[in-house]
Design an enzyme around this catalytic site. Structure first.
Site, PDB file in Angstrom:
ATOM      1  CB  SER A 280     -49.866   4.559  17.791  1.00 50.38           C
ATOM      2  OG  SER A 280     -50.303   3.747  18.872  1.00 50.38           O
TER       3      SER A 280
ATOM      4  CB  SER B  54     -51.642   2.410  21.568  1.00 49.56           C
ATOM      5  OG  SER B  54     -51.677   1.406  20.583  1.00 49.56           O
TER       6      SER B  54
ATOM      7  CE  LYS C 215     -48.093   0.794  20.447  1.00 51.20           C
ATOM      8  NZ  LYS C 215     -49.003   1.078  19.342  1.00 51.20           N
TER       9      LYS C 215
END
Length: 362
Positions: free
Chosen positions: A107, A52, A55
């Site tokens: 997230s 993640s 991102k």
């Protein structure tokens, strides 16, 4: 194992940072976000999945699209994704700004799909992510999705992820989002997964990540003495402790240096129409900066303000600004004031045309 530790130690010595203990990460890097200098590297150019922490690029691209306060309606397909979530509900209305908080704090993989869908569609958005990677001259980074779910051709390196983060941290909206501990987006109460915001003095972001394939991934940033340091670890089971140690040792490199004292003469300025030809320009304040070894010699002084003036000149009046820079990064600045006695014109004199031309020609 011994060979790996020896290699790590050699790299540490070469780069001038001395971790108190061996780190657990498969790959790691520490950079000065202000200058881009690498302070520590361990296997930092290996292509690895980044979960993640993807991102960070998702947010960077979304912020460049603008219209953060535009309201959109959540589509069903945004909610149909595995993994971490901000728990979007089909039909609810949110702004892109709210969704960015869900992306970076909670997230949310659903938030990533919503952002991509509302910024041109999933395929086009991922193309923009890869175009941004090319713009940043990243040769070992490729994105298949905006959320970081595992894919064979979804990868980066610790070093290139640090570069992405440095670019993102230049955006004040991004900095605000990733430094926020909690946020309410509509009916969603979001808490930041980044524990370093609570554990480390000066922490200002940025993103956690985990998948089975990538392991624990973490990007952190902290600021002390006006300097910002970014740490990236990929596949690190002891990431919180490793980041705190690496940040501590990075900041230990910097020393507060006095660049000038209040009242120091920093420049002179031509004066016309008075009883002298020039006047000293003095520092208004004592100015210090936190510098790494060798940086003082790299500092450039950039002066802003008029290069000539006309009498009367009043002592202590503002005469301009002085900045200390390394490249494009401003590390310190001060106001310049007129020094010496106040200069009064015995009589108003015109400045000969050829003198003015010579001044402005160089």
């Amino acid at each position: 194992m011994m060979g790996k530790k020896l290699l790590c130690a050699l790299l540490v010595c070469a780069l001038g940072v001395y971790p108190a203990r061996a780190i657990s990460a498969q790959s790691a890097v520490v950079i000065d976000a202000d200058t881009g200098e690498t302070l520590f590297a361990h296997n930092a150019d290996a292509r690895l999945p980044m979960a993640s922490t993807t991102k960070i690029m998702t947010a960077l691209v979304a912020l460049s699209e603008g219209e953060l306060d535009r309201v959109y309606t959540v589509k069903k397909e945004y909610t149909q994704v595995e993994g971490s979530s901000m728990y979007l509900r089909t039909g609810e209305k949110l702004t892109l700004r709210d969704t960015l908080y869900g992306l970076m704090l909670a997230s949310g993989n659903d938030a990533a799909l919503a952002i991509a869908g509302e910024c041109g569609g999933l395929t086009a958005f991922v193309e923009k992510m890869n175009e941004k990677a090319q713009e940043l001259a990243l040769e070992n980074t490729h994105f298949d999705n905006p959320n970081g779910l595992s894919s064979e051709t979804h990868y980066t390196t610790a070093h290139e992820l640090a570069k992405i983060t440095a670019a993102a941290m230049q955006d004040p909206v991004f900095r605000q989002i990733v430094s926020t501990g909690s946020y309410t987006a509509g009916e969603h109460v979001l808490s930041n997964h980044n524990r370093l915001l609570r554990m480390y003095d000066g922490a200002i972001g940025v993103k956690t990540g985990f998948t089975k394939a990538a392991g624990r991934c973490l990007v952190s940033a902290a600021e002390r003495g006006g300097r910002t340091v970014i740490v990236v670890t990929l596949n690190d089971p002891n990431d919180w402790n490793d980041h705190m140690a690496l940040l501590d040792e990075a900041f230990a490199r910097y020393e507060e240096v006095t660049l000038h004292q209040a009242g120091d003469q920093l420049a002179v300025q031509r004066v016309f129409g008075g009883d002298t030809d020039e006047v000293p320009l003095l520092a208004q304040h004592t100015v210090t900066a936190f510098l790494a070894p060798g940086e003082k010699e790299k500092l450039e002084k950039v002066r802003y303000g008029d290069r000539i003036c006309y009498a009367p000149v009043v002592r202590t009046a503002v005469a301009g600004q002085l900045e200390y820079r390394i490249g494009s990064k401003v590390l310190a600045r001060d106001t310049l004031v007129y020094g010496g006695a106040s200069l009064l014109p015995p009589e108003r004199k015109s400045v000969p045309e050829h003198i003015i031309e010579r001044i402005f020609d160089g």
